[in-house]
Design an enzyme around this catalytic site. Structure first.
Site, PDB file in Angstrom:
ATOM      1  N   ASN A  23       0.805  -1.232   0.000  1.00 19.15           N
ATOM      2  CA  ASN A  23       0.000   0.000   0.000  1.00 19.15           C
ATOM      3  C   ASN A  23       0.830   1.271   0.000  1.00 19.15           C
ATOM      4  OD1 ASN A  23      -2.177  -1.641  -0.170  1.00 19.15           O
ATOM      5  ND2 ASN A  23      -2.839  -1.387   1.963  1.00 19.15           N
ATOM      6  N   ARG A  91      -8.516  -1.367  -8.075  1.00 20.58           N
ATOM      7  CA  ARG A  91      -8.989  -0.136  -7.430  1.00 20.58           C
ATOM      8  C   ARG A  91      -7.833   0.803  -7.088  1.00 20.58           C
ATOM      9  NH1 ARG A  91     -12.037   2.599  -5.065  1.00 20.58           N
ATOM     10  NH2 ARG A  91     -10.494   3.212  -3.549  1.00 20.58           N
ATOM     11  N   PRO A 121     -16.231   4.559  -2.791  1.00 21.39           N
ATOM     12  CA  PRO A 121     -16.447   5.807  -3.550  1.00 21.39           C
ATOM     13  C   PRO A 121     -15.148   6.606  -3.703  1.00 21.39           C
ATOM     14  CG  PRO A 121     -17.231   6.049  -1.312  1.00 21.39           C
ATOM     15  CD  PRO A 121     -16.839   4.601  -1.475  1.00 21.39           C
ATOM     16  N   LEU A 124     -14.181  11.985  -2.384  1.00 23.88           N
ATOM     17  CA  LEU A 124     -13.205  12.858  -1.695  1.00 23.88           C
ATOM     18  C   LEU A 124     -12.008  13.157  -2.615  1.00 23.88           C
ATOM     19  CD1 LEU A 124     -13.334  11.141   1.802  1.00 23.88           C
ATOM     20  CD2 LEU A 124     -14.474  13.263   1.115  1.00 23.88           C
ATOM     21  N   ILE A 328     -14.522   1.162   9.154  1.00 22.90           N
ATOM     22  CA  ILE A 328     -13.980   1.784   7.942  1.00 22.90           C
ATOM     23  C   ILE A 328     -14.761   1.375   6.700  1.00 22.90           C
ATOM     24  CG2 ILE A 328     -11.903   2.072   6.511  1.00 22.90           C
ATOM     25  CD1 ILE A 328     -11.648   3.310   9.334  1.00 22.90           C
ATOM     26  N   ARG A 398      -2.508 -11.177  -4.442  1.00 22.80           N
ATOM     27  CA  ARG A 398      -2.514  -9.731  -4.736  1.00 22.80           C
ATOM     28  C   ARG A 398      -1.659  -8.972  -3.708  1.00 22.80           C
ATOM     29  NH1 ARG A 398      -7.672  -7.132  -4.058  1.00 22.80           N
ATOM     30  NH2 ARG A 398      -6.242  -5.396  -4.196  1.00 22.80           N
TER      31      ARG A 398
HETATM   32  C1  EPZ Z   1      -6.364   2.063   1.298  1.00 19.65           C
HETATM   33  O1  EPZ Z   1      -7.505   2.023   0.469  1.00 19.65           O
HETATM   34  C2  EPZ Z   1      -5.766   0.661   1.265  1.00 19.65           C
HETATM   35  N1  EPZ Z   1      -5.439   0.295  -0.103  1.00 19.65           N
HETATM   36  C3  EPZ Z   1      -6.769  -0.345   1.833  1.00 19.65           C
HETATM   37  O2  EPZ Z   1      -6.101  -1.608   1.879  1.00 19.65           O
HETATM   38  C4  EPZ Z   1      -7.123   0.068   3.254  1.00 19.65           C
HETATM   39  O3  EPZ Z   1      -8.078  -0.837   3.777  1.00 19.65           O
HETATM   40  C5  EPZ Z   1      -7.695   1.494   3.229  1.00 19.65           C
HETATM   41  O4  EPZ Z   1      -6.728   2.387   2.653  1.00 19.65           O
HETATM   42  C6  EPZ Z   1      -8.036   1.997   4.629  1.00 19.65           C
HETATM   43  O5  EPZ Z   1      -6.886   1.956   5.433  1.00 19.65           O
HETATM   44  C7  EPZ Z   1      -4.341   0.826  -0.693  1.00 19.65           C
HETATM   45  O6  EPZ Z   1      -3.636   1.623  -0.107  1.00 19.65           O
HETATM   46  C8  EPZ Z   1      -4.028   0.344  -2.078  1.00 19.65           C
HETATM   47  P1  EPZ Z   1      -9.738   4.946   1.930  1.00 19.65           P
HETATM   48  P2  EPZ Z   1      -8.274   3.406   0.083  1.00 19.65           P
HETATM   49  O7  EPZ Z   1      -9.917   5.923   0.841  1.00 19.65           O
HETATM   50  O8  EPZ Z   1      -7.326   4.532   0.086  1.00 19.65           O
HETATM   51  C9  EPZ Z   1     -14.306   6.006   2.321  1.00 19.65           C
HETATM   52  C10 EPZ Z   1      -5.797  -3.885   1.520  1.00 19.65           C
HETATM   53  O9  EPZ Z   1      -6.362  -4.865   2.019  1.00 19.65           O
HETATM   54  N2  EPZ Z   1     -14.038   6.920   1.178  1.00 19.65           N
HETATM   55  O10 EPZ Z   1      -8.825   5.296   3.071  1.00 19.65           O
HETATM   56  O11 EPZ Z   1      -9.072   3.136  -1.136  1.00 19.65           O
HETATM   57  C11 EPZ Z   1     -14.208   4.550   1.904  1.00 19.65           C
HETATM   58  O12 EPZ Z   1     -15.459   4.101   1.402  1.00 19.65           O
HETATM   59  C12 EPZ Z   1      -6.617  -2.691   1.087  1.00 19.65           C
HETATM   60  O13 EPZ Z   1      -4.544  -3.768   1.369  1.00 19.65           O
HETATM   61  C13 EPZ Z   1     -15.046   7.800   0.792  1.00 19.65           C
HETATM   62  O14 EPZ Z   1     -16.137   7.839   1.369  1.00 19.65           O
HETATM   63  O15 EPZ Z   1      -9.254   3.559   1.320  1.00 19.65           O
HETATM   64  C14 EPZ Z   1     -13.850   3.870   3.193  1.00 19.65           C
HETATM   65  O16 EPZ Z   1     -15.038   3.660   3.921  1.00 19.65           O
HETATM   66  C15 EPZ Z   1      -8.105  -2.908   1.258  1.00 19.65           C
HETATM   67  N3  EPZ Z   1     -14.807   8.636  -0.258  1.00 19.65           N
HETATM   68  C16 EPZ Z   1     -12.990   4.896   3.927  1.00 19.65           C
HETATM   69  O17 EPZ Z   1     -13.279   6.154   3.307  1.00 19.65           O
HETATM   70  C17 EPZ Z   1     -13.608   8.632  -0.922  1.00 19.65           C
HETATM   71  O18 EPZ Z   1     -13.449   9.447  -1.859  1.00 19.65           O
HETATM   72  C18 EPZ Z   1     -11.508   4.652   3.843  1.00 19.65           C
HETATM   73  O19 EPZ Z   1     -11.181   4.530   2.488  1.00 19.65           O
HETATM   74  C19 EPZ Z   1     -12.605   7.728  -0.501  1.00 19.65           C
HETATM   75  C20 EPZ Z   1     -12.842   6.890   0.552  1.00 19.65           C
END
Ligand code: EPZ
Length: 420
Positions: A23, A91, A121, A124, A328, A398
């Site tokens: 990540n 993603r 989504p 943000l 989350i 992955r």
């Molecule tokens: C990163 O995903 C990680 N992936 C995820 O790891 C990890 O679970 C996640 O961060 C949370 O720590 C990578 O870094 C490649 P977020 P990301 O945007 O950035 C909401 C794994 O298993 N949200 O921090 O996509 C979203 O729905 C993966 O290695 C919005 O509402 O996650 C979620 O509920 C899985 N609007 C929360 O925020 C947005 O525009 C956190 O998502 C973006 C996100």
């Protein structure tokens, strides 16, 4: 599709070397698009996701070489249009949007879409790009973002579940080459975001405040090539620490950073798994009987959502009631029904899983559904009596480098069954 065949009941013993963080590697590889000079990224885990990201960079016009954990990228000339199918399939590739906007002031990429753990989504990300002066159009499954110029601005990036990790990385990367100062409030504090900022600063960016909820980016005219070593994968490290507790063994985890694992080490201690530091190494072993604990997943430095499934696999072995609340993602309990096939007794109540632990697990065929759920099933299979077949192990490939080989070295009876 490959599967793992696991004969449970063997306490894992020995030493395991942690790979670079998936990540952190994904956004850092994307950040190499910000310069027309070559970049060298070391300790990149050899995973399907990182290989995919290299393919995406090449589809944008960059040249790239991935050898023995080192990726050399030269994005001399690139286009702002990424292959629809390539981006749609992973993603994490949304994080090429920021660098494309920073470098080219335009990006056309497919909407990343959701996945099994939630809608995922990107509102943000788009909010941040618009704050930087980008025009966003969404049609035909594509995001079309353009800007006359990237203008520094202040923005609040907190969402339904707190900060966004890749959203924070995306805005940092777009603003790095912008005009003026950008301030991100409610920025993600994850170590992977700090690692991206450290790489950007090595390229000549001016980013401060990383690791805190307020990040400031002072745009610069140009970024130059740089070398960088990716931080260790704290989620992989947590997975092995938990496996030591689940199999009643003793594992020395090398190359991890204890300061990235405070919440996990704290909770493991409460659950009866001690994690001691020996220099830079972490040694995990059970201390007496496993105990039930309550866990709520939170943004960093709270308990990581990416370790929730693996912790559940441990807590099904702890006699008593453990409550695991996922704050989350909206549906990150796909592993519950599969753990039930092994004899686990878990009830889902809204955002919480009520784990009635202590019943013995017995091996059965189970289905991996997502990356961390598959790790949970491997852990449970190693603790169960008898044989467990974990199907669709491509999910695990992955995000875990050579997981079966690392487990075998620790004494696990695990073998990869390649589907003909
Ligand atoms: C990163 O995903 C990680 N992936 C995820 O790891 C990890 O679970 C996640 O961060 C949370 O720590 C990578 O870094 C490649 P977020 P990301 O945007 O950035 C909401 C794994 O298993 N949200 O921090 O996509 C979203 O729905 C993966 O290695 C919005 O509402 O996650 C979620 O509920 C899985 N609007 C929360 O925020 C947005 O525009 C956190 O998502 C973006 C996100």
């Amino acid at each position: 599709m490959d599967s793992f065949l696991i004969k449970g009941g063997v306490p894992l013993r020995g030493t395991v070397e942690i790979s670079g963080s998936k990540n952190a590697a994904l956004p850092i590889l994307a950040a190499t698009l910000l310069t027309d000079e070559p970049c060298v990224i070391r300790r990149v885990p050899d995973l399907s996701d990182t290989r995919f990201m290299v393919k995406i960079l090449e589809s944008l016009g960059a040249t790239a070489k991935f050898e023995n954990g080192t990726v050399t990228v030269h994005a001399k000339k690139i286009k702002g249009y990424a292959d629809y199918d390539l981006v749609r399939k992973m993603r994490g590739s949304i994080c090429i949007a920021g660098p494309l906007l920073g470098r080219l002031k335009k990006a056309r990429i497919s909407l990343p879409g959701g996945c099994i753990i939630g809608a995922r989504p990107i509102n943000l990300h788009l909010k941040g790009f618009q704050a930087l002066g980008c025009k966003i159009k969404i049609e035909g499954g594509y995001i079309d973002a353009t800007a006359k110029k990237i203008t520094g601005n202040s923005m609040f990036l907190g969402g339904r579940a707190g900060p966004t990790v890749l959203g924070t990385a995306n805005i940092m990367m777009a603003a790095a080459l912008g005009d003026g100062i950008t301030v991100i409030e409610s920025a993600a504090c994850e170590p992977e975001v700090v690692d991206v900022a450290n790489f950007l600063n090595a390229m000549g960016a001016k980013i401060s405040g990383v690791g805190s909820p307020t990040i400031t980016i002072e745009g610069v005219k140009k970024l130059h090539g740089a070398e960088h070593e990716v931080i260790p994968d704290r989620i992989e490290a947590a997975t092995f620490l938990i496996a030591a507790g689940a199999t009643n063994g003793e594992i020395t985890v090398k190359g991890a950073r204890a300061e990235h694992l405070r919440a996990v080490i704290d909770k493991l201690g409460e659950a009866g798994v001690s994690v001691e530091r020996n220099g830079a190494d972490l040694i995990a072993r059970r201390k007496g009987k496993l105990k039930p604990v309550d866990i709520t997943t939170l943004p960093y430095s709270g308990f990581p959502t990416d370790v929730q499934a693996q912790m559940m696999a441990l807590l099904v072995l702890a006699k008593g009631i453990s409550i695991i609340t996922e704050r989350i993602f909206e549906s990150r309990f796909m592993h519950v029904s599969e753990l039930a096939r092994l004899g686990a007794d878990i009830e889902i109540e809204g955002p919480s899983a009520i784990v009635k632990g202590g019943k013995p697990l017995s091996g059965a065929p189970v289905m991996a559904s997502d990356l961390r759920a598959s790790a949970a099933l491997v852990i449970a299979g190693m603790a169960a009596k008898g044989t467990t077949q974990v199907n669709r192990i491509y999910h695990l490939d992955r995000g875990y480098e050579k997981m079966d080989e690392k487990l075998k070295k620790l004494g696990a009876r695990i073998q990869r069954v390649e589907e003909k």
